[in-house]
Design an enzyme around this catalytic site. Structure first.
Site, PDB file in Angstrom:
ATOM      1  N   PHE A 123     -13.360  29.489  -4.966  1.00  0.00           N
ATOM      2  CA  PHE A 123     -11.989  29.091  -4.628  1.00  0.00           C
ATOM      3  C   PHE A 123     -11.272  28.674  -5.901  1.00  0.00           C
ATOM      4  O   PHE A 123     -11.724  27.785  -6.623  1.00  0.00           O
ATOM      5  CB  PHE A 123     -11.952  27.942  -3.612  1.00  0.00           C
ATOM      6  CG  PHE A 123     -10.545  27.591  -3.227  1.00  0.00           C
ATOM      7  CD1 PHE A 123      -9.851  28.361  -2.290  1.00  0.00           C
ATOM      8  CD2 PHE A 123      -9.874  26.527  -3.827  1.00  0.00           C
ATOM      9  CE1 PHE A 123      -8.527  28.065  -1.957  1.00  0.00           C
ATOM     10  CE2 PHE A 123      -8.551  26.223  -3.492  1.00  0.00           C
ATOM     11  CZ  PHE A 123      -7.884  26.996  -2.557  1.00  0.00           C
ATOM     12  N   ASP A 210     -13.673  26.605 -13.879  1.00  0.00           N
ATOM     13  CA  ASP A 210     -12.717  25.891 -13.031  1.00  0.00           C
ATOM     14  C   ASP A 210     -13.343  24.553 -12.653  1.00  0.00           C
ATOM     15  O   ASP A 210     -14.205  24.486 -11.783  1.00  0.00           O
ATOM     16  CB  ASP A 210     -12.416  26.748 -11.791  1.00  0.00           C
ATOM     17  CG  ASP A 210     -11.452  26.071 -10.821  1.00  0.00           C
ATOM     18  OD1 ASP A 210     -11.265  24.849 -10.927  1.00  0.00           O
ATOM     19  OD2 ASP A 210     -10.898  26.774  -9.949  1.00  0.00           O
ATOM     20  N   LYS A 239      -6.858  18.021  -9.697  1.00  0.00           N
ATOM     21  CA  LYS A 239      -7.297  17.003  -8.725  1.00  0.00           C
ATOM     22  C   LYS A 239      -7.445  15.564  -9.276  1.00  0.00           C
ATOM     23  O   LYS A 239      -6.526  14.789  -9.181  1.00  0.00           O
ATOM     24  CB  LYS A 239      -8.566  17.477  -8.018  1.00  0.00           C
ATOM     25  CG  LYS A 239      -8.278  18.675  -7.104  1.00  0.00           C
ATOM     26  CD  LYS A 239      -9.329  18.896  -6.048  1.00  0.00           C
ATOM     27  CE  LYS A 239      -8.853  19.856  -4.965  1.00  0.00           C
ATOM     28  NZ  LYS A 239      -9.298  21.245  -5.117  1.00  0.00           N
TER      29      LYS A 239
HETATM   30  C1  LIG Z   1      -8.505  22.506  -5.060  1.00  0.00           C
HETATM   31  C2  LIG Z   1      -8.961  23.555  -5.995  1.00  0.00           C
HETATM   32  C3  LIG Z   1      -8.045  24.419  -6.637  1.00  0.00           C
HETATM   33  C4  LIG Z   1      -6.582  24.438  -6.313  1.00  0.00           C
HETATM   34  O1  LIG Z   1      -5.943  23.244  -6.695  1.00  0.00           O
HETATM   35  P1  LIG Z   1      -4.481  22.940  -6.136  1.00  0.00           P
HETATM   36  O2  LIG Z   1      -4.086  21.687  -6.893  1.00  0.00           O
HETATM   37  O3  LIG Z   1      -4.577  22.748  -4.674  1.00  0.00           O
HETATM   38  O4  LIG Z   1      -3.625  24.094  -6.501  1.00  0.00           O
HETATM   39  C5  LIG Z   1      -8.548  25.319  -7.566  1.00  0.00           C
HETATM   40  N1  LIG Z   1      -9.858  25.380  -7.854  1.00  0.00           N
HETATM   41  C6  LIG Z   1     -10.761  24.571  -7.262  1.00  0.00           C
HETATM   42  C7  LIG Z   1     -12.206  24.679  -7.636  1.00  0.00           C
HETATM   43  C8  LIG Z   1     -10.352  23.653  -6.289  1.00  0.00           C
HETATM   44  O5  LIG Z   1     -11.261  22.889  -5.676  1.00  0.00           O
END
Ligand SMILES: *Cc1c(COP(=O)(O)O)cnc(C)c1O
Length: 312
Positions: A123, A210, A239
């Site tokens: 994701f 990521d 986050k």
């Molecule tokens: C939550 C998340 C995203 C997206 O972040 P947003 O601030 O909601 O755009 C991208 N990568 C990972 C691994 C995530 O957990």
């Protein structure tokens, strides 16, 4: 009738106040909050150091645009580089998906190549680039043609990785989470990461990690890459970065970072003063107060209970 679009499945609970690990609802019922705003409020709700930093900043300046120098952005960038523990430069944005968009653009610009290899169940976000990087059909469905140039491999499958990286010359970068979060909480095997690092170094393919969800102490180190003892070419963050004030960031090694020259990328709100004040206080708390030692101690408590034979 709600005037909000129906894109979230919401619980019938309205939180009105929050402090530390607890939230209170409209009926004054108190809850122990295990959600942390989806890996955002890593220091709990309204930690004093962060609240005070944002309050002080509110009375100085909120926003200037990125047409001017910004000492607070410089400070947070320097703190991130120290925390990551390797030379590099930082770009600020406002969310995880935006951080991943910037990472994809940077990798393509630096390498002059197009393909981004990512993984099934991954994701990376909801905008077109990050959505294309996301290896889940349910996230793609209904949105028409995806951004081209993304290939998905099975996660933790070293043979598939070797096959792909040794036969495809168009790969700019491999993009991954070290613990797949939204996909179901799957940690990367260390042998898989060793293979990835070796291959990418040999083939001059960039590694984008990521750390939007795994960053800022979530895995027991400041960043999950530190668990695997390597520094990626590009790391994306959001986050927990500002503990609930919207903020995102991209770290890149110096040579890679140099591909972003004036005019190539930007964000109006990116590196906003309030967000940077919060982020600086978050990073100071994480790195100077014994917070991470406590995280490691608690990790041992959980492992001790859940899996007694596991070393922590
Ligand atoms: C939550 C998340 C995203 C997206 O972040 P947003 O601030 O909601 O755009 C991208 N990568 C990972 C691994 C995530 O957990």
């Amino acid at each position: 009738m709600t005037r909000l679009m129906n894109n979230y499945g919401r619980l019938p609970l309205v939180i009105t106040t929050a402090a530390g690990s607890y939230v209170t609802d409209e009926q004054a019922r108190r809850y122990l909050d295990f959600t942390s705003g989806i890996a955002v409020c890593n220091l709990g709700h309204r930690p004093a150091a962060v609240e005070e930093a944002v309050q002080a900043q509110l009375q100085q300046v909120w926003h200037t645009s990125n047409l001017f120098e910004n000492r607070l952005q410089e400070k947070v960038a320097a703190s991130l580089v120290v925390g990551i523990g390797a030379p590099g430069k930082v770009f600020f944005c406002n969310s995880g998906t935006e951080a991943n968009e910037a990472a994809i653009k940077l990798a393509r610009k630096y390498t002059g190549k197009e393909t981004i290899v990512s993984f099934e169940q991954s994701f990376h976000g909801r905008t077109y680039g990050a959505m294309a990087a996301t290896g889940q059909a349910k996230i793609h469905n209904g949105f028409g043609r995806l951004l081209a140039g993304f290939d998905y491999l099975p996660f933790n499958d070293s043979a598939a990785l070797i096959e792909k990286l040794t036969t495809d010359d168009a790969i700019a970068a491999v993009m991954l989470e070290l613990v797949q979060g939204e996909g179901g909480v799957y940690p990367a095997d260390s042998t898989f990461i060793d293979t990835l690092v070796q291959l990418c170094t040999a083939k001059k393919i960039l590694i984008i990690v990521d750390e939007v969800q795994t960053g800022f102490g979530r895995t027991g180190e400041l960043f999950a890459t530190q668990q695997y003892q390597f520094v990626p070419d590009i790391m994306t963050l959001a986050k927990g970065l500002a503990n609930g004030i919207p903020a995102g960031a991209v770290f890149a090694k110096p040579a890679v970072a140099s591909a972003f020259t004036p005019g190539t990328h930007g964000s109006t709100f990116g590196g906003n003063y309030l967000a940077m004040a919060a982020a600086e206080a978050v990073l100071t708390t994480l790195t100077t107060t014994g917070f991470m030692a406590e995280v490691r101690q608690k990790k041992c408590l959980f492992y001790g209970t859940i899996k007694r034979n596991r070393k922590c």
